[in-house]
Design a protein around this motif. Structure first.
Motif, PDB file in Angstrom:
ATOM      1  N   ILE A   1      -0.178   5.527 -11.793  1.00  0.00           N
ATOM      2  CA  ILE A   1       0.660   4.328 -11.684  1.00  0.00           C
ATOM      3  C   ILE A   1      -0.173   3.079 -11.959  1.00  0.00           C
ATOM      4  O   ILE A   1       0.280   2.161 -12.646  1.00  0.00           O
ATOM      5  N   LEU A   2      -1.408   3.043 -11.447  1.00  0.00           N
ATOM      6  CA  LEU A   2      -2.291   1.900 -11.715  1.00  0.00           C
ATOM      7  C   LEU A   2      -2.556   1.756 -13.212  1.00  0.00           C
ATOM      8  O   LEU A   2      -2.581   0.638 -13.733  1.00  0.00           O
TER       9      LEU A   2
ATOM     10  N   VAL B   1       3.288  -1.392 -18.373  1.00  0.00           N
ATOM     11  CA  VAL B   1       4.701  -1.691 -18.084  1.00  0.00           C
ATOM     12  C   VAL B   1       4.799  -2.436 -16.767  1.00  0.00           C
ATOM     13  O   VAL B   1       3.961  -2.309 -15.904  1.00  0.00           O
ATOM     14  N   CYS B   2       5.848  -3.198 -16.637  1.00  0.00           N
ATOM     15  CA  CYS B   2       6.106  -3.899 -15.377  1.00  0.00           C
ATOM     16  C   CYS B   2       6.748  -2.886 -14.434  1.00  0.00           C
ATOM     17  O   CYS B   2       7.741  -2.249 -14.796  1.00  0.00           O
TER      18      CYS B   2
ATOM     19  N   LYS C   1       0.840  -1.204   0.000  1.00  0.00           N
ATOM     20  CA  LYS C   1       0.000   0.000   0.000  1.00  0.00           C
ATOM     21  C   LYS C   1       0.877   1.257   0.000  1.00  0.00           C
ATOM     22  O   LYS C   1       1.728   1.419   0.887  1.00  0.00           O
ATOM     23  N   VAL C   2       0.651   2.145  -0.974  1.00  0.00           N
ATOM     24  CA  VAL C   2       1.409   3.392  -1.058  1.00  0.00           C
ATOM     25  C   VAL C   2       0.507   4.628  -1.073  1.00  0.00           C
ATOM     26  O   VAL C   2       0.996   5.748  -1.198  1.00  0.00           O
ATOM     27  N   THR C   3      -0.789   4.425  -0.939  1.00  0.00           N
ATOM     28  CA  THR C   3      -1.735   5.536  -1.084  1.00  0.00           C
ATOM     29  C   THR C   3      -1.530   6.646  -0.061  1.00  0.00           C
ATOM     30  O   THR C   3      -1.901   7.787  -0.312  1.00  0.00           O
TER      31      THR C   3
END
Length: 170
Positions: free
Chosen positions: A159-160, A166-167, A146-148
């Protein structure tokens, strides 16, 4: 007739891979002090960024929507030359921990040796953002954590979207 007052232009350079709430904290405080803040996104090939140069610029533009007197640009020259080209006399840098200070001090001196009109101003992030770094965010992303709470919401959604294209892990 009076002399025309020069605009106070500052540059906030970085890789911003990705932009974090800590970066945004410094940007919001910087725009209160300067007529224009140029957010300069470095190519930084040597750091092997997780996100492409143009994607990092787009993330920064999303994160700073609605903030006045800023300009987001990509660059891949010496910072001292970039500052001269943009009539900037000040570099903005963030200091989170003591180890940042030694590195940033050396960089400030190096930039001043290349452009004697250039000075560096250091900001400490607010306490709630002091531990956040792009490398921590990248590590959490690589492990699908989790980075939110660490990055702006619009950047998270970008990013999602990228994740399908892309990986995001090395």
């Amino acid at each position: 007739m009076g002399r025309k007052e020069m605009k106070k232009i500052a540059i906030y350079p970085g890789t911003f891979d990705p932009v974090t709430n800590g970066h945004l904290d410094i940007i919001k405080r910087s725009v209160e002090l300067f007529d224009q803040v140029i957010i300069a996104i470095a190519k930084s090939s040597s750091k092997s960024p997780m996100f492409a140069h143009q994607d990092r610029q787009k993330m920064m533009e999303l994160a700073t929507e609605g903030i006045g007197n800023i300009r987001c640009v990509c660059f891949q020259t010496l910072l001292a030359d970039f500052a001269r080209e943009n009539q900037a006399k000040l570099i903005i840098r963030g200091l989170r921990v003591v180890s940042d200070f030694e590195y940033e001090l050396q960089m400030g001196y190096a930039n001043a040796s290349l452009n004697d009109e250039l000075d560096t101003i250091y900001f400490m992030p607010t306490l709630k953002n002091a531990f956040i770094s792009s490398s921590i965010v990248r590590s959490i992303l690589e492990h699908h954590g989790k980075v939110t709470h660490l990055i702006p919401e619009k950047v998270y959604h970008y990013i999602l979207q990228l994740k399908g294209q892309v990986c995001i892990s090395h």
